[in-house]
Design a protein around this motif. Structure first.
Motif, PDB file in Angstrom:
ATOM      1  N   GLY A   1       0.810  -1.212   0.000  1.00  0.00           N
ATOM      2  CA  GLY A   1       0.000   0.000   0.000  1.00  0.00           C
ATOM      3  C   GLY A   1       0.842   1.260   0.000  1.00  0.00           C
ATOM      4  O   GLY A   1       0.333   2.354  -0.191  1.00  0.00           O
ATOM      5  N   SER A   2       2.138   1.112   0.189  1.00  0.00           N
ATOM      6  CA  SER A   2       3.060   2.248   0.162  1.00  0.00           C
ATOM      7  C   SER A   2       3.913   2.163  -1.101  1.00  0.00           C
ATOM      8  O   SER A   2       4.731   1.241  -1.220  1.00  0.00           O
ATOM      9  N   PRO A   3       3.758   3.109  -2.023  1.00  0.00           N
ATOM     10  CA  PRO A   3       4.585   3.077  -3.231  1.00  0.00           C
ATOM     11  C   PRO A   3       6.084   3.116  -2.919  1.00  0.00           C
ATOM     12  O   PRO A   3       6.879   2.459  -3.602  1.00  0.00           O
ATOM     13  N   THR A   4       6.478   3.824  -1.878  1.00  0.00           N
ATOM     14  CA  THR A   4       7.900   3.907  -1.510  1.00  0.00           C
ATOM     15  C   THR A   4       8.417   2.556  -1.025  1.00  0.00           C
ATOM     16  O   THR A   4       9.458   2.076  -1.478  1.00  0.00           O
ATOM     17  N   ILE A   5       7.686   1.947  -0.104  1.00  0.00           N
ATOM     18  CA  ILE A   5       8.108   0.647   0.427  1.00  0.00           C
ATOM     19  C   ILE A   5       8.109  -0.398  -0.684  1.00  0.00           C
ATOM     20  O   ILE A   5       9.044  -1.192  -0.800  1.00  0.00           O
ATOM     21  N   ASP A   6       7.077  -0.382  -1.518  1.00  0.00           N
ATOM     22  CA  ASP A   6       7.012  -1.359  -2.605  1.00  0.00           C
ATOM     23  C   ASP A   6       8.173  -1.181  -3.584  1.00  0.00           C
ATOM     24  O   ASP A   6       8.755  -2.169  -4.039  1.00  0.00           O
ATOM     25  N   ALA A   7       8.541   0.051  -3.877  1.00  0.00           N
ATOM     26  CA  ALA A   7       9.682   0.299  -4.775  1.00  0.00           C
ATOM     27  C   ALA A   7      10.980  -0.196  -4.131  1.00  0.00           C
ATOM     28  O   ALA A   7      11.835  -0.781  -4.806  1.00  0.00           O
ATOM     29  N   GLN A   8      11.121   0.012  -2.823  1.00  0.00           N
ATOM     30  CA  GLN A   8      12.311  -0.472  -2.120  1.00  0.00           C
ATOM     31  C   GLN A   8      12.359  -1.999  -2.136  1.00  0.00           C
ATOM     32  O   GLN A   8      13.419  -2.588  -2.329  1.00  0.00           O
ATOM     33  N   HIS A   9      11.215  -2.642  -1.944  1.00  0.00           N
ATOM     34  CA  HIS A   9      11.166  -4.109  -1.997  1.00  0.00           C
ATOM     35  C   HIS A   9      11.527  -4.620  -3.396  1.00  0.00           C
ATOM     36  O   HIS A   9      12.262  -5.602  -3.530  1.00  0.00           O
ATOM     37  N   ARG A  10      11.021  -3.947  -4.420  1.00  0.00           N
ATOM     38  CA  ARG A  10      11.362  -4.344  -5.798  1.00  0.00           C
ATOM     39  C   ARG A  10      12.867  -4.226  -6.036  1.00  0.00           C
ATOM     40  O   ARG A  10      13.479  -5.087  -6.669  1.00  0.00           O
ATOM     41  N   GLN A  11      13.452  -3.156  -5.548  1.00  0.00           N
ATOM     42  CA  GLN A  11      14.896  -2.955  -5.701  1.00  0.00           C
ATOM     43  C   GLN A  11      15.670  -4.076  -5.012  1.00  0.00           C
ATOM     44  O   GLN A  11      16.619  -4.627  -5.580  1.00  0.00           O
ATOM     45  N   LEU A  12      15.255  -4.440  -3.804  1.00  0.00           N
ATOM     46  CA  LEU A  12      15.911  -5.529  -3.090  1.00  0.00           C
ATOM     47  C   LEU A  12      15.766  -6.841  -3.862  1.00  0.00           C
ATOM     48  O   LEU A  12      16.742  -7.581  -4.028  1.00  0.00           O
ATOM     49  N   ILE A  13      14.586  -7.126  -4.339  1.00  0.00           N
ATOM     50  CA  ILE A  13      14.349  -8.355  -5.103  1.00  0.00           C
ATOM     51  C   ILE A  13      15.215  -8.382  -6.352  1.00  0.00           C
ATOM     52  O   ILE A  13      15.811  -9.417  -6.680  1.00  0.00           O
ATOM     53  N   ASN A  14      15.322  -7.263  -7.052  1.00  0.00           N
ATOM     54  CA  ASN A  14      16.178  -7.206  -8.251  1.00  0.00           C
ATOM     55  C   ASN A  14      17.634  -7.502  -7.903  1.00  0.00           C
ATOM     56  O   ASN A  14      18.316  -8.243  -8.616  1.00  0.00           O
TER      57      ASN A  14
END
Length: 160
Positions: free
Chosen positions: A33-46
């Motif tokens: 629900g947080s675009p910032t947290i979700d973007a950070q999670h995507r970066q970690l996954i990448n």
């Protein structure tokens, strides 16, 4: 949280040895629900997927080794910035998982400190890095799906 066995606490990694051959794929199931947290999670996954790709190489290049070093630095920075941001967000939105989230973050930090201690003592070892990768992959999936996603309902306005 089920991360109490294995060299760095991987615990029950249900996919076992084929874990290294399975990319982590971001889906809406991971959304907080947080675009910032979700973007950070995507970066970690990448980053984790790139590490996974390099660990499957039989003869890593100098650039690959440099990425691994940069990845470890990224992970330390990520733990500081992302964990504190996410914890503050959960506190601000009164997320019921706030306490569990802080505990899980502390456990992850302890696991990473153990990896660094072992790595400093034993030198660069693919075995240690592979164990770190396996632990991280399991932790990411478990943590995001069980704890971080509990933030999502907190962003929704109360029904009137």
């Amino acid at each position: 949280m089920g991360f109490d066995s294995g060299l760095y606490g991987a615990g029950d990694v249900s996919r076992g040895s084929d874990q290294l051959n399975t990319m982590l794929i971001w889906t809406e199931e991971f959304a907080t629900g947080s675009p910032t947290i979700d973007a950070q999670h995507r970066q970690l996954i990448n980053h984790v997927n790139e590490l996974d790709r390099l660990l499957n190489k039989t003869n890593p290049s100098r650039e690959d080794i440099e990425f691994i070093i940069q990845f470890l630095e990224f992970l330390e920075d990520y733990m500081d910035s992302h964990f504190s941001y996410e914890e503050q967000c959960m506190e601000n939105y009164r997320c019921p998982a706030h306490g569990k989230n802080k505990q899980a973050h502390e456990s992850f930090k302890q696991m990473f400190r153990r990896y660094k201690t072992d790595s400093n003592r034993e030198g660069f070892q693919m075995k240690l890095l592979t164990e770190l990768n396996t632990t991280m992959r399991a932790w990411i999936q478990d943590h995001i799906l069980r704890i971080d996603t509990q933030l999502k309902p907190c962003f929704k306005p109360p029904k009137s």
